[in-house]
Design an enzyme around this catalytic site. Structure first.
Site, PDB file in Angstrom:
ATOM      1  N   LYS A   1       0.826  -1.211   0.000  1.00  0.00           N
ATOM      2  CA  LYS A   1       0.000   0.000   0.000  1.00  0.00           C
ATOM      3  C   LYS A   1       0.862   1.264   0.000  1.00  0.00           C
ATOM      4  CE  LYS A   1      -2.227  -1.062   3.877  1.00  0.00           C
ATOM      5  NZ  LYS A   1      -1.650  -2.337   4.276  1.00  0.00           N
TER       6      LYS A   1
ATOM      7  N   ARG B   1      -9.589   0.772   9.035  1.00  0.00           N
ATOM      8  CA  ARG B   1      -9.244  -0.618   9.354  1.00  0.00           C
ATOM      9  C   ARG B   1     -10.365  -1.322  10.114  1.00  0.00           C
ATOM     10  NH1 ARG B   1      -3.264   0.437   9.291  1.00  0.00           N
ATOM     11  NH2 ARG B   1      -2.147  -1.500   9.584  1.00  0.00           N
TER      12      ARG B   1
ATOM     13  N   ARG C   1      11.943  -6.439   5.266  1.00  0.00           N
ATOM     14  CA  ARG C   1      11.722  -5.079   4.756  1.00  0.00           C
ATOM     15  C   ARG C   1      12.522  -4.015   5.513  1.00  0.00           C
ATOM     16  NH1 ARG C   1       5.535  -2.850   4.608  1.00  0.00           N
ATOM     17  NH2 ARG C   1       5.634  -2.894   6.871  1.00  0.00           N
TER      18      ARG C   1
ATOM     19  N   ARG D   1      11.229  -1.163  10.823  1.00  0.00           N
ATOM     20  CA  ARG D   1      10.150  -0.912  11.771  1.00  0.00           C
ATOM     21  C   ARG D   1      10.196  -1.903  12.922  1.00  0.00           C
ATOM     22  NH1 ARG D   1       4.636  -0.046   8.444  1.00  0.00           N
ATOM     23  NH2 ARG D   1       3.893  -1.140  10.286  1.00  0.00           N
TER      24      ARG D   1
ATOM     25  N   ARG E   1      -0.671  -8.765  13.566  1.00  0.00           N
ATOM     26  CA  ARG E   1      -1.225  -7.768  12.632  1.00  0.00           C
ATOM     27  C   ARG E   1      -2.114  -8.450  11.596  1.00  0.00           C
ATOM     28  NH1 ARG E   1       4.384  -5.469  11.092  1.00  0.00           N
ATOM     29  NH2 ARG E   1       3.409  -4.109   9.564  1.00  0.00           N
TER      30      ARG E   1
HETATM   31  P1  AMP Z   1       0.781   0.445   9.309  1.00  0.00           P
HETATM   32  O1  AMP Z   1       1.973   1.319   9.098  1.00  0.00           O
HETATM   33  O2  AMP Z   1      -0.408   0.891   8.497  1.00  0.00           O
HETATM   34  O3  AMP Z   1       1.091  -1.016   9.136  1.00  0.00           O
HETATM   35  O4  AMP Z   1       0.345   0.636  10.838  1.00  0.00           O
HETATM   36  C1  AMP Z   1       1.214   0.308  11.911  1.00  0.00           C
HETATM   37  C2  AMP Z   1       0.411   0.155  13.202  1.00  0.00           C
HETATM   38  O5  AMP Z   1      -0.258   1.384  13.514  1.00  0.00           O
HETATM   39  C3  AMP Z   1      -0.717  -0.872  13.151  1.00  0.00           C
HETATM   40  O6  AMP Z   1      -0.247  -2.193  13.398  1.00  0.00           O
HETATM   41  C4  AMP Z   1      -1.641  -0.356  14.256  1.00  0.00           C
HETATM   42  O7  AMP Z   1      -1.120  -0.650  15.528  1.00  0.00           O
HETATM   43  C5  AMP Z   1      -1.550   1.150  14.058  1.00  0.00           C
HETATM   44  N1  AMP Z   1      -2.548   1.651  13.082  1.00  0.00           N
HETATM   45  C6  AMP Z   1      -2.290   2.245  11.881  1.00  0.00           C
HETATM   46  N2  AMP Z   1      -3.432   2.606  11.263  1.00  0.00           N
HETATM   47  C7  AMP Z   1      -4.451   2.209  12.083  1.00  0.00           C
HETATM   48  C8  AMP Z   1      -5.864   2.286  11.997  1.00  0.00           C
HETATM   49  N3  AMP Z   1      -6.479   2.813  10.930  1.00  0.00           N
HETATM   50  N4  AMP Z   1      -6.584   1.786  13.049  1.00  0.00           N
HETATM   51  C9  AMP Z   1      -5.985   1.265  14.117  1.00  0.00           C
HETATM   52  N5  AMP Z   1      -4.658   1.155  14.262  1.00  0.00           N
HETATM   53  C10 AMP Z   1      -3.879   1.627  13.255  1.00  0.00           C
END
Ligand code: AMP
Length: 213
Positions: free
Chosen positions: A13, A87, A126, A160, A171
């Protein structure tokens, strides 16, 4: 044009959002990036979400909806790309309401389809350039010169904290339990377009362009 990129962690994404920003002058709204920035700058909210994120759980709807709401106040340029948001079904409903409040609408939801084995392999290798965000991988895409970004020439590679196998499994579970119902939700609304997220990056980019018309 306002679009959502929907897919599990590691579906690509962020990479595709960066390309849409370059080509279409759109604005990427990644709640993951916003939350990581809050952690880095040490805000009260950043401290509150740190453990939740490291475990791979979702932070509360209230927090992420608030983050998105702030961003929608600004200039929309070529439109917004929602990356990693919504989400949950509550977030999806809230996004619809927020867009309507700003006289805007959602134009498409792009589902990036990938299989789970590929995700684990992709995510556990990654790393990204801390300066420009270019994404690399231990096996499939190493920089030409060790530790130097091909794109900007800086040596600021980072990984990360939640890109490890245990957190990733969590996740993925969160994705299947709470986020995957959004596929049916947007299908029923007539907004869903699906692309093969496992193809080469340029092919995925072309499929998304085709889906957006
Ligand atoms: P990402 O970079 O999108 O993989 O997000 C990393 C982490 O941030 C996720 O595993 C969640 O803990 C939190 N997070 C990001 N976006 C959301 C969302 N829309 N709702 C809830 N938690 C989020």
């Amino acid at each position: 044009m306002n679009i959502i990129l929907l897919g599990p962690p590691g579906a690509g994404k962020g990479t595709q959002a960066m390309r849409l920003v370059e080509k279409r002058d759109m604005i990427q709204l990644s709640t993951g990036d916003m939350l990581r920035a809050a952690r880095t700058s040490g805000t009260a909210m950043g401290k509150m979400v740190a453990d939740v994120m490291d475990r791979g759980d979702l932070v509360t709807d209230e927090i992420v909806i608030g983050l998105i709401e702030e961003q929608l106040e600004g200039d929309a340029k070529g439109g917004f790309i929602f990356d990693g948001f919504p989400r949950t079904l509550a977030q999806a409903d809230a996004l619809g309401d927020l867009l309507a409040k700003h006289g805007q609408a959602l134009d498409a939801v792009i589902e990036m389809q990938v299989d789970d084995d590929a995700l684990v392999a992709r995510i556990t290798g990654r790393f990204t350039c801390g300066n420009c965000g270019e994404v690399y991988h231990d096996v499939t895409k190493r920089p030409k010169v060790e530790d130097v970004c091909d794109n900007c020439g800086e040596s600021q590679m980072k990984r990360r904290a939640d890109d490890n196998e245990e957190s990733l499994r969590n996740r993925l579970m969160e994705y299947y339990k709470k986020t995957s119902p959004l596929i049916g939700y947007y299908y029923a609304k007539g907004d869903l377009r699906s692309v093969d997220g496992l193809a080469a990056m340029d092919v995925v980019e072309a499929s998304i362009a085709g889906a957006l018309g």
